[in-house]
Design a protein around this motif. Sequence first.
Motif, PDB file in Angstrom:
ATOM      1  N   LEU A  42     -54.719  31.233  17.360  1.00 32.13           N
ATOM      2  CA  LEU A  42     -54.445  32.006  16.157  1.00 32.13           C
ATOM      3  C   LEU A  42     -55.706  32.619  15.562  1.00 32.13           C
ATOM      4  CD1 LEU A  42     -51.820  29.602  14.540  1.00 32.13           C
ATOM      5  CD2 LEU A  42     -51.466  31.494  16.152  1.00 32.13           C
ATOM      6  N   ARG A  43     -56.837  32.057  15.892  1.00 34.07           N
ATOM      7  CA  ARG A  43     -58.115  32.529  15.384  1.00 34.07           C
ATOM      8  C   ARG A  43     -58.854  33.262  16.497  1.00 34.07           C
ATOM      9  NH1 ARG A  43     -63.229  29.089  13.748  1.00 34.07           N
ATOM     10  NH2 ARG A  43     -62.887  28.456  15.872  1.00 34.07           N
ATOM     11  N   GLY A  63     -56.811  36.265  18.281  1.00 30.74           N
ATOM     12  CA  GLY A  63     -56.608  36.097  16.850  1.00 30.74           C
ATOM     13  C   GLY A  63     -55.307  36.746  16.408  1.00 30.74           C
ATOM     14  N   PHE A  64     -54.423  35.959  15.867  1.00 28.07           N
ATOM     15  CA  PHE A  64     -53.123  36.489  15.505  1.00 28.07           C
ATOM     16  C   PHE A  64     -53.174  37.468  14.338  1.00 28.07           C
ATOM     17  CE2 PHE A  64     -48.597  36.676  15.574  1.00 28.07           C
ATOM     18  CZ  PHE A  64     -48.279  36.316  16.860  1.00 28.07           C
ATOM     19  N   PRO A  65     -54.071  37.323  13.374  1.00 25.32           N
ATOM     20  CA  PRO A  65     -54.146  38.357  12.333  1.00 25.32           C
ATOM     21  C   PRO A  65     -54.410  39.753  12.916  1.00 25.32           C
ATOM     22  CG  PRO A  65     -55.230  36.389  11.565  1.00 25.32           C
ATOM     23  CD  PRO A  65     -54.901  36.165  13.031  1.00 25.32           C
ATOM     24  N   ALA A  66     -55.189  39.838  13.990  1.00 32.45           N
ATOM     25  CA  ALA A  66     -55.429  41.136  14.640  1.00 32.45           C
ATOM     26  C   ALA A  66     -54.147  41.651  15.294  1.00 32.45           C
ATOM     27  CB  ALA A  66     -56.541  41.010  15.677  1.00 32.45           C
ATOM     28  N   VAL A  68     -51.042  40.981  14.222  1.00 36.65           N
ATOM     29  CA  VAL A  68     -50.186  41.437  13.118  1.00 36.65           C
ATOM     30  C   VAL A  68     -50.630  42.820  12.649  1.00 36.65           C
ATOM     31  CG1 VAL A  68     -49.484  40.974  10.727  1.00 36.65           C
ATOM     32  CG2 VAL A  68     -49.591  39.096  12.381  1.00 36.65           C
ATOM     33  N   SER A  69     -51.927  42.983  12.472  1.00 33.92           N
ATOM     34  CA  SER A  69     -52.462  44.274  12.019  1.00 33.92           C
ATOM     35  C   SER A  69     -52.173  45.389  13.018  1.00 33.92           C
ATOM     36  CB  SER A  69     -53.973  44.138  11.797  1.00 33.92           C
ATOM     37  OG  SER A  69     -54.535  45.373  11.463  1.00 33.92           O
ATOM     38  N   ASP A  72     -48.521  46.289  12.941  1.00 35.43           N
ATOM     39  CA  ASP A  72     -48.241  47.061  11.725  1.00 35.43           C
ATOM     40  C   ASP A  72     -48.671  48.515  11.879  1.00 35.43           C
ATOM     41  OD1 ASP A  72     -47.143  44.847  10.477  1.00 35.43           O
ATOM     42  OD2 ASP A  72     -48.893  44.456   9.206  1.00 35.43           O
ATOM     43  N   TYR A  95     -54.637  24.335  16.732  1.00 36.34           N
ATOM     44  CA  TYR A  95     -53.584  24.704  15.781  1.00 36.34           C
ATOM     45  C   TYR A  95     -52.243  24.088  16.185  1.00 36.34           C
ATOM     46  CZ  TYR A  95     -56.549  27.953  13.270  1.00 36.34           C
ATOM     47  OH  TYR A  95     -57.546  28.497  12.511  1.00 36.34           O
ATOM     48  N   LEU A 107     -47.048  32.955  11.653  1.00 36.07           N
ATOM     49  CA  LEU A 107     -47.696  34.214  12.023  1.00 36.07           C
ATOM     50  C   LEU A 107     -46.783  35.092  12.879  1.00 36.07           C
ATOM     51  CD1 LEU A 107     -51.330  32.973  12.474  1.00 36.07           C
ATOM     52  CD2 LEU A 107     -50.475  34.544  10.743  1.00 36.07           C
ATOM     53  N   GLU A 110     -44.734  37.117  10.713  1.00 34.85           N
ATOM     54  CA  GLU A 110     -45.431  38.267  10.117  1.00 34.85           C
ATOM     55  C   GLU A 110     -45.208  39.516  10.966  1.00 34.85           C
ATOM     56  OE1 GLU A 110     -47.280  38.571   7.188  1.00 34.85           O
ATOM     57  OE2 GLU A 110     -46.408  36.601   6.759  1.00 34.85           O
TER      58      GLU A 110
END
Length: 195
Positions: A42-43, A63-66, A68-69, A72, A95, A107, A110
């Motif tokens: 996730l990181r 990295g999961f935030p990347a 999601v971004s 999007d 995790y 995530l 998301e």
Amino acid sequence: FSKAISLASAAIIMIGAVQAKDLIAPTNQLTILHINDHHSHLRADGRMSLNIGGEKTRVRSGGFPAIVSTFDKLSVGKSNLLKLHAGDAITGDLYYTLFKGEADAALMNEVCFDAFALGNHEFDDGDAGLVKFLDYLNKGECQTSVLGANVAPKVGVSPLAKMSATDYIQPYTVINRRFGMKIGIIGIDIANKTK
């Protein structure tokens, strides 16, 4: 069949090669955004090195935030969009060890995948572990379809099939999109690895 493969290949290439503002599609075009095998990473990880032009180059990957971004950005302005995860979402990182899929599910929600095909690692903690992860995944508003046409949990024995074989896992789903477009998605698991 070849048209579907072309669509999938083109969508995967577009994820990394084109910015969202450059993707102006006709109304009957289908855009597919796809990932698989994130294995609870996730990181972002800065330990990976690639050989670029003969030089070893350290890169930051994942990295999961990347994810999601990116999803999007690439979703902007798409009337016929399909978001897929082809499995092996869990196990492989601290995790998962600490949160048993809860962080992954949060995530993944998301992104709000249209379908999630089970991978062999979803079964690493047995059927009960998979149920726990899928319950986390279903806590969100997305209600992602979980697919596995060749997964047959024993009804009344497996926690995946308390009442029926399709309590948690469907063999396929049909998704309706604008302009009458219907898309069938079938989930297939790798039987010898899963068993």
